[in-house]
Scaffold this active site. Structure first.
Site, PDB file in Angstrom:
ATOM      1  N   SER A  95       0.811  -1.220   0.000  1.00  0.00           N
ATOM      2  CA  SER A  95       0.000   0.000   0.000  1.00  0.00           C
ATOM      3  C   SER A  95       0.846   1.272   0.000  1.00  0.00           C
ATOM      4  O   SER A  95       0.290   2.380  -0.017  1.00  0.00           O
ATOM      5  CB  SER A  95      -0.914   0.008   1.228  1.00  0.00           C
ATOM      6  OG  SER A  95      -0.149   0.000   2.422  1.00  0.00           O
ATOM      7  N   TYR A  96       2.175   1.146   0.034  1.00  0.00           N
ATOM      8  CA  TYR A  96       3.027   2.341   0.070  1.00  0.00           C
ATOM      9  C   TYR A  96       3.043   3.007  -1.301  1.00  0.00           C
ATOM     10  O   TYR A  96       3.385   2.383  -2.310  1.00  0.00           O
ATOM     11  CB  TYR A  96       4.455   1.985   0.488  1.00  0.00           C
ATOM     12  CG  TYR A  96       4.625   1.739   1.970  1.00  0.00           C
ATOM     13  CD1 TYR A  96       3.564   1.859   2.861  1.00  0.00           C
ATOM     14  CD2 TYR A  96       5.867   1.373   2.491  1.00  0.00           C
ATOM     15  CE1 TYR A  96       3.730   1.623   4.209  1.00  0.00           C
ATOM     16  CE2 TYR A  96       6.049   1.144   3.842  1.00  0.00           C
ATOM     17  CZ  TYR A  96       4.977   1.262   4.699  1.00  0.00           C
ATOM     18  OH  TYR A  96       5.145   1.037   6.040  1.00  0.00           O
ATOM     19  N   GLY A  97       2.729   4.288  -1.302  1.00  0.00           N
ATOM     20  CA  GLY A  97       2.565   5.046  -2.534  1.00  0.00           C
ATOM     21  C   GLY A  97       1.154   5.583  -2.560  1.00  0.00           C
ATOM     22  O   GLY A  97       0.201   4.888  -2.194  1.00  0.00           O
ATOM     23  N   GLY A 103       1.906   1.110  -4.582  1.00  0.00           N
ATOM     24  CA  GLY A 103       2.851   0.043  -4.891  1.00  0.00           C
ATOM     25  C   GLY A 103       4.196   0.564  -5.386  1.00  0.00           C
ATOM     26  O   GLY A 103       5.091  -0.232  -5.705  1.00  0.00           O
ATOM     27  N   LYS A 131       4.579  -5.702   3.592  1.00  0.00           N
ATOM     28  CA  LYS A 131       3.330  -5.859   4.351  1.00  0.00           C
ATOM     29  C   LYS A 131       2.142  -5.860   3.389  1.00  0.00           C
ATOM     30  O   LYS A 131       2.117  -5.092   2.429  1.00  0.00           O
ATOM     31  CB  LYS A 131       3.196  -4.717   5.368  1.00  0.00           C
ATOM     32  CG  LYS A 131       4.343  -4.692   6.379  1.00  0.00           C
ATOM     33  CD  LYS A 131       4.197  -3.577   7.392  1.00  0.00           C
ATOM     34  CE  LYS A 131       4.425  -2.200   6.795  1.00  0.00           C
ATOM     35  NZ  LYS A 131       5.825  -1.974   6.341  1.00  0.00           N
TER      36      LYS A 131
END
Length: 367
Positions: A95-97, A103, A131
């Site tokens: 979920s980073y971004g 992504g 994660k």
């Protein structure tokens, strides 16, 4: 005049030292000592990790960290410098971004790993801990397996080091929790991950998932929580004690309290963006802790962030400070290769208790 054996050894030592000094020149560089030795690496299940890792939350996050695609070359230099200095643990998430960049953190890590200069062995030694978000539409183990395969594609690797649940749904969607756990089991059994871990699990849920996974023959390798001098509450210390008793490695995220433990900010000098709201609330109550950090840093010839990160290491955790510049890597590396004394640890912890403000707990952490 007679010489003892110890005198002879002393003379020989200084003779060698003089010879070394004579040949020292701009063309001669003594070998660079590592920041930590191989035997100082930390065991996490089947994995061997550096005593400190780096977090990549900022890579692709425009909202909180001001990411721009023009920063990618700088981020690659940041990654390469970390690897050159022995760091092999990198934390990320699917979920980073933000927005269309969802992504992006995994994609950048995959690109940088594939382009590491040097031997293939260096690439193989890197431990990626990613994660998987507990999105409400991920309701079956198969959906978590698909999420894992998507992360593998973005990372351009065949197997993830640690596959982690990003958070527990026990607080708001208890029926989904079992699907999360079975998703971890499925990833592990299919060989998509070398080990499994959790993030933002409180003490009760941590024991429950440990027992469940153990019964399925899947060891719980790590638990990632907010852990620092700024978040040293009863809950976090209880989690640490549980990890120690069950053989789970605690990974401490936000070891610098989003930047509040760097000494770079004051109530009149705040960061840009949403962090300013939090800093304005907490910083006025941190004077005792920041003063203690500064005093120890000056005595040690270190910086405030280096002391704060070293505290996490001395508590038996693996801190993963976020990095997005070469300067940050260089500074954070200074937290390695030394240890605070027991008196200094007590001094810092007393100062933390004397500081009336605490870091706001992650809303996703369960009890």
């Amino acid at each position: 005049m007679a010489f003892s054996s110890s005198t002879t050894l002393t003379v020989a030592y200084f003779s060698c030292l003089n010879t070394f000094n004579e040949i020292s020149s701009p063309l001669f560089k003594p070998p660079k000592l590592p920041l930590f030795w191989p035997w100082e690496k930390v065991k996490m299940g089947p994995l061997s990790a550096s005593p400190m890792g780096f977090g990549t939350w900022a890579w692709g996050n425009q909202f909180l960290w001001g990411y721009q695609e023009s920063m990618d070359s700088q981020l690659q230099q940041t990654f390469n410098l970390a690897v050159e200095n022995g760091i092999n643990l990198f934390d990320t998430a699917d979920s980073y971004g933000t927005g269309r960049l969802n992504g992006k953190s995994e994609k950048l890590l995959g690109k940088f790993i594939s382009e590491i200069p040097g031997q293939k062995q260096v690439q193989n030694n890197i431990v990626i801990a990613t994660k998987f978000a507990a999105y409400p539409w991920r309701l079956t183990p198969g959906q978590f397996v698909n999420a894992c395969r998507a992360s593998l594609a973005r990372l351009q690797i065949e197997q993830i080091g640690i596959g982690q649940l990003h958070w527990s749904t026990a607080n708001y969607a208890p029926p989904q929790e079992l699907a999360l756990w079975n998703g971890l089991v499925a990833m592990y059994e299919k060989g998509l991950v070398r080990a499994v871990g959790v993030s933002n699990y409180g003490p009760n849920q941590l024991v429950k998932i440990h027992d469940y996974l153990t019964a399925r023959g899947v060891p719980l390798c790590s638990a990632q929580v907010q852990f620092s001098l700024l978040s040293m509450g009863e809950n976090q210390l209880e989690i640490k004690n549980i990890c120690d008793s069950l053989g789970i490695r605690l990974i401490s995220y936000s070891p610098l309290g989003l930047g509040m433990l760097t000494g770079k900010y004051t109530p009149s000098k705040l960061p840009r963006g949403p962090r300013a709201l939090l800093f304005r609330q907490i910083l006025p109550g941190l004077n005792p802790l920041l003063r203690s950090l500064k005093e120890i840093a000056e005595r040690r010839g270190k910086t405030i962030p280096q002391v704060a990160i070293n505290w996490c290491i001395c508590k038996g955790t693996i801190p993963i400070p976020g990095v997005k510049s070469v300067k940050q890597v260089e500074e954070n590396l200074g937290a390695l290769g030394w240890r605070l004394s027991s008196d200094e640890l007590l001094e810092l912890e007393y100062a933390a208790l004397e500081s009336p403000q605490r870091m706001i707990q992650n809303i996703f952490q369960t009890r």
